[in-house]
Design a protein around this motif. Structure first.
Motif, PDB file in Angstrom:
ATOM      1  N   LYS A   1     -11.471   0.952 -11.092  1.00 40.78           N
ATOM      2  CA  LYS A   1     -10.772   0.758 -10.234  1.00 40.78           C
ATOM      3  C   LYS A   1      -9.500   2.368  -9.771  1.00 40.78           C
ATOM      4  O   LYS A   1     -10.144   2.615 -10.237  1.00 40.78           O
ATOM      5  CB  LYS A   1      -9.377  -0.636 -10.413  1.00 40.78           C
ATOM      6  CG  LYS A   1      -8.788   0.292 -11.839  1.00 40.78           C
ATOM      7  CD  LYS A   1      -7.607  -0.687 -11.929  1.00 40.78           C
ATOM      8  CE  LYS A   1      -6.695  -0.117 -13.127  1.00 40.78           C
ATOM      9  NZ  LYS A   1      -5.459  -0.549 -13.793  1.00 40.78           N
ATOM     10  N   LEU A   2      -8.931   2.094  -8.793  1.00 42.77           N
ATOM     11  CA  LEU A   2      -8.794   3.128  -8.571  1.00 42.77           C
ATOM     12  C   LEU A   2      -7.704   3.953  -9.549  1.00 42.77           C
ATOM     13  O   LEU A   2      -6.456   2.672  -9.475  1.00 42.77           O
ATOM     14  CB  LEU A   2      -7.954   3.225  -6.786  1.00 42.77           C
ATOM     15  CG  LEU A   2      -9.677   3.129  -5.669  1.00 42.77           C
ATOM     16  CD1 LEU A   2      -9.045   3.266  -4.809  1.00 42.77           C
ATOM     17  CD2 LEU A   2      -9.931   4.543  -5.562  1.00 42.77           C
TER      18      LEU A   2
ATOM     19  N   ASP B   1      -4.307   5.336 -10.342  1.00 37.47           N
ATOM     20  CA  ASP B   1      -3.224   5.909  -8.722  1.00 37.47           C
ATOM     21  C   ASP B   1      -3.331   7.084  -8.224  1.00 37.47           C
ATOM     22  O   ASP B   1      -2.612   7.663  -7.478  1.00 37.47           O
ATOM     23  CB  ASP B   1      -1.331   5.470  -9.957  1.00 37.47           C
ATOM     24  CG  ASP B   1      -1.306   4.991 -10.660  1.00 37.47           C
ATOM     25  OD1 ASP B   1      -1.736   3.442  -9.876  1.00 37.47           O
ATOM     26  OD2 ASP B   1      -0.889   4.282 -11.843  1.00 37.47           O
TER      27      ASP B   1
ATOM     28  N   ILE C   1      -4.600   6.640  -5.189  1.00 35.75           N
ATOM     29  CA  ILE C   1      -4.369   5.843  -3.844  1.00 35.75           C
ATOM     30  C   ILE C   1      -2.978   6.717  -3.519  1.00 35.75           C
ATOM     31  O   ILE C   1      -2.948   6.985  -2.029  1.00 35.75           O
ATOM     32  CB  ILE C   1      -3.570   4.542  -5.270  1.00 35.75           C
ATOM     33  CG1 ILE C   1      -4.592   3.583  -5.515  1.00 35.75           C
ATOM     34  CG2 ILE C   1      -2.548   3.649  -4.222  1.00 35.75           C
ATOM     35  CD1 ILE C   1      -3.819   2.457  -6.376  1.00 35.75           C
ATOM     36  N   GLN C   2      -1.954   7.397  -4.028  1.00 30.44           N
ATOM     37  CA  GLN C   2      -1.508   8.725  -3.226  1.00 30.44           C
ATOM     38  C   GLN C   2      -1.923   9.535  -2.980  1.00 30.44           C
ATOM     39  O   GLN C   2      -1.620  10.000  -2.133  1.00 30.44           O
ATOM     40  CB  GLN C   2      -0.660   9.216  -4.786  1.00 30.44           C
ATOM     41  CG  GLN C   2       0.723  10.173  -4.517  1.00 30.44           C
ATOM     42  CD  GLN C   2       1.506   9.937  -3.980  1.00 30.44           C
ATOM     43  OE1 GLN C   2       1.958   8.145  -4.630  1.00 30.44           O
ATOM     44  NE2 GLN C   2       2.592   9.935  -3.038  1.00 30.44           N
TER      45      GLN C   2
ATOM     46  N   LYS D   1      -2.827   8.046   0.593  1.00 28.64           N
ATOM     47  CA  LYS D   1      -1.173   8.260   1.209  1.00 28.64           C
ATOM     48  C   LYS D   1      -0.620   9.379   1.424  1.00 28.64           C
ATOM     49  O   LYS D   1      -0.671   9.652   3.046  1.00 28.64           O
ATOM     50  CB  LYS D   1      -0.258   7.431   0.031  1.00 28.64           C
ATOM     51  CG  LYS D   1       1.169   7.357   1.073  1.00 28.64           C
ATOM     52  CD  LYS D   1       2.118   6.043   0.028  1.00 28.64           C
ATOM     53  CE  LYS D   1       3.455   6.492   1.052  1.00 28.64           C
ATOM     54  NZ  LYS D   1       4.704   5.970  -0.068  1.00 28.64           N
TER      55      LYS D   1
ATOM     56  N   GLU E   1      -3.216   6.478   4.447  1.00 31.32           N
ATOM     57  CA  GLU E   1      -3.570   5.030   4.091  1.00 31.32           C
ATOM     58  C   GLU E   1      -1.816   4.141   3.203  1.00 31.32           C
ATOM     59  O   GLU E   1      -1.762   4.228   2.090  1.00 31.32           O
ATOM     60  CB  GLU E   1      -4.689   4.824   3.250  1.00 31.32           C
ATOM     61  CG  GLU E   1      -5.484   3.871   2.864  1.00 31.32           C
ATOM     62  CD  GLU E   1      -6.286   3.358   1.908  1.00 31.32           C
ATOM     63  OE1 GLU E   1      -6.215   2.376   0.882  1.00 31.32           O
ATOM     64  OE2 GLU E   1      -7.889   3.850   2.749  1.00 31.32           O
ATOM     65  N   THR E   2      -2.019   3.213   4.000  1.00 32.24           N
ATOM     66  CA  THR E   2      -0.695   1.861   3.175  1.00 32.24           C
ATOM     67  C   THR E   2      -1.263   1.212   3.329  1.00 32.24           C
ATOM     68  O   THR E   2      -2.158   0.795   4.270  1.00 32.24           O
ATOM     69  CB  THR E   2       0.474   2.862   3.747  1.00 32.24           C
ATOM     70  OG1 THR E   2       0.498   2.674   5.404  1.00 32.24           O
ATOM     71  CG2 THR E   2       1.613   4.158   3.134  1.00 32.24           C
ATOM     72  N   ASP E   3      -0.955  -0.321   2.630  1.00 35.14           N
ATOM     73  CA  ASP E   3      -1.264  -1.937   3.003  1.00 35.14           C
ATOM     74  C   ASP E   3      -0.816  -2.139   4.240  1.00 35.14           C
ATOM     75  O   ASP E   3      -1.500  -2.833   4.533  1.00 35.14           O
ATOM     76  CB  ASP E   3      -0.540  -2.690   1.428  1.00 35.14           C
ATOM     77  CG  ASP E   3      -0.711  -2.222   0.505  1.00 35.14           C
ATOM     78  OD1 ASP E   3      -2.214  -1.745   0.814  1.00 35.14           O
ATOM     79  OD2 ASP E   3      -0.052  -2.898  -0.456  1.00 35.14           O
TER      80      ASP E   3
ATOM     81  N   ARG F   1      -3.349  -0.608   6.713  1.00 35.43           N
ATOM     82  CA  ARG F   1      -5.102  -1.121   6.916  1.00 35.43           C
ATOM     83  C   ARG F   1      -4.883  -1.940   7.087  1.00 35.43           C
ATOM     84  O   ARG F   1      -6.287  -1.909   8.444  1.00 35.43           O
ATOM     85  CB  ARG F   1      -5.183  -0.976   4.747  1.00 35.43           C
ATOM     86  CG  ARG F   1      -7.074  -0.710   4.946  1.00 35.43           C
ATOM     87  CD  ARG F   1      -7.031  -1.459   3.019  1.00 35.43           C
ATOM     88  NE  ARG F   1      -6.436  -0.388   2.561  1.00 35.43           N
ATOM     89  CZ  ARG F   1      -4.830  -1.120   1.679  1.00 35.43           C
ATOM     90  NH1 ARG F   1      -4.548  -1.804   1.553  1.00 35.43           N
ATOM     91  NH2 ARG F   1      -4.753   0.281   0.630  1.00 35.43           N
TER      92      ARG F   1
ATOM     93  N   ARG G   1     -11.141   5.972   6.876  1.00 33.33           N
ATOM     94  CA  ARG G   1     -10.935   6.720   5.899  1.00 33.33           C
ATOM     95  C   ARG G   1     -11.404   8.751   6.444  1.00 33.33           C
ATOM     96  O   ARG G   1     -10.947   9.414   5.839  1.00 33.33           O
ATOM     97  CB  ARG G   1     -11.216   6.539   4.152  1.00 33.33           C
ATOM     98  CG  ARG G   1     -10.543   4.960   4.174  1.00 33.33           C
ATOM     99  CD  ARG G   1     -10.938   4.934   2.208  1.00 33.33           C
ATOM    100  NE  ARG G   1      -9.683   4.080   2.314  1.00 33.33           N
ATOM    101  CZ  ARG G   1     -10.539   2.999   0.643  1.00 33.33           C
ATOM    102  NH1 ARG G   1     -11.703   3.051   0.331  1.00 33.33           N
ATOM    103  NH2 ARG G   1      -9.026   2.670   0.045  1.00 33.33           N
TER     104      ARG G   1
END
Length: 293
Positions: A21-22, A24, A27-28, A31, A36-38, A41, A72
């Motif tokens: 999984k990605l 953290d 993910i930062q 962003k 990119e944020t929920d 996206r 992206r």
């Protein structure tokens, strides 16, 4: 790869190429660097998909996993992502002499020959590390069209991973024994394709390209090709000659193999890359058939 070795690398902060999984921190990065944020996206994907469906000339997949590569790569600017997708589509669809008849058997042979490889650990900024060793390509046995098809399939495999879409790639290119014979397979027959490919038409961010052992033939070819490369790409190309240790200024020696001045002795299996391409081959073939339908 020995688990003890993996534990040692993990202790030093180096992440493996394959991630369940990605992390953290990735993910930062998405962003901070890509915006990119929920909240961004979902609407961006819908707007992008709508634009594609309205374009009658553009034949390509429209699933989220495919589209997010381009968003992206262009930091969620839908207009720029649309331009990149058109360029990518045109790059592949306008060259049926290369892509309309894939030779899977020879592609598998090439992916097992260590012309291309992915190093098992990522750079400390999360970038994947792609190696190219041109001396391992026998142009008499495997023609340049198969080389291009294989490179396209490998790229398709790389951008299938969200971590690669977010963090990008660094390329390590050993140009040792690059010959006039090999150069003539590219120029002039496929010059147009090579120029297009060098002009930011691919859905992945190349953070840097490091060359070693570049001889007279390569420099001869580069003096011509550099005229068609953007200043942005040229600023990310580093030529180290036979002083490969200089690469350590940009990439830690712990993740570099000895031929690039590093300490990494645990390699992927000979057929590792073949297996990676096999995972996506049916999807890649389907995309190519869509392009030519």
């Amino acid at each position: 790869m020995a688990s003890k070795y993996e534990e040692m690398m993990k202790a030093k902060g180096f992440l493996p190429y394959h991630l369940e999984k990605l992390p953290d921190k990735f993910i930062q990065i998405a962003k901070e660097e890509l915006g990119e944020t929920d909240e961004i996206r979902g609407p961006a994907l819908e707007q992008f998909r709508k634009r594609i469906l309205e374009d009658k000339k553009l034949k390509c997949p429209t699933n989220d996993e495919f589209l997010i590569q381009f968003l992206r790569a262009r930091k969620y600017d839908v207009d720029k992502a649309m331009g990149l997708l058109r360029n990518y589509f045109n790059l592949l669809s306008s060259h049926p002499e290369i892509f309309d008849n894939l030779d899977k058997e020879k592609m598998d042979k090439l992916t097992c020959s260590d012309v291309f490889n992915i190093l098992p650990f990522r750079n400390n900024d999360g970038c994947l590390l792609l190696t190219i060793k041109i001396k391992n390509w026998d142009s008499d046995d495997i023609d340049v069209e198969v080389l291009f098809c294989t490179a396209a399939a490998i790229l398709f495999s790389l951008v299938n991973y969200p971590a690669n879409q977010i963090c990008g790639a660094r390329v390590l290119y050993d140009v040792k024994n690059y010959s006039f014979k090999q150069m003539r397979t590219f120029i002039p027959k496929h010059l147009t394709f090579v120029i297009k490919a060098l002009r930011n038409n691919l859905p992945i961010r190349f953070k840097s390209i490091h060359l070693i052992n570049e001889g007279n033939v390569y420099h001869y070819a580069w003096q011509f090709l550099r005229l068609f490369v953007s200043e942005k790409i040229k600023s990310r190309i580093y030529m180290h000659g036979d002083t490969k240790e200089e690469i350590q200024k940009y990439i830690p020696k712990e993740v570099l193999p000895p031929e690039f001045g590093g300490d990494l002795i645990n390699y992927n299996d000979d057929d590792w890359l073949t297996k990676e391409v096999e995972k996506i081959y049916d999807e890649f073939l389907k995309m190519m058939k869509t392009f030519y339908s």
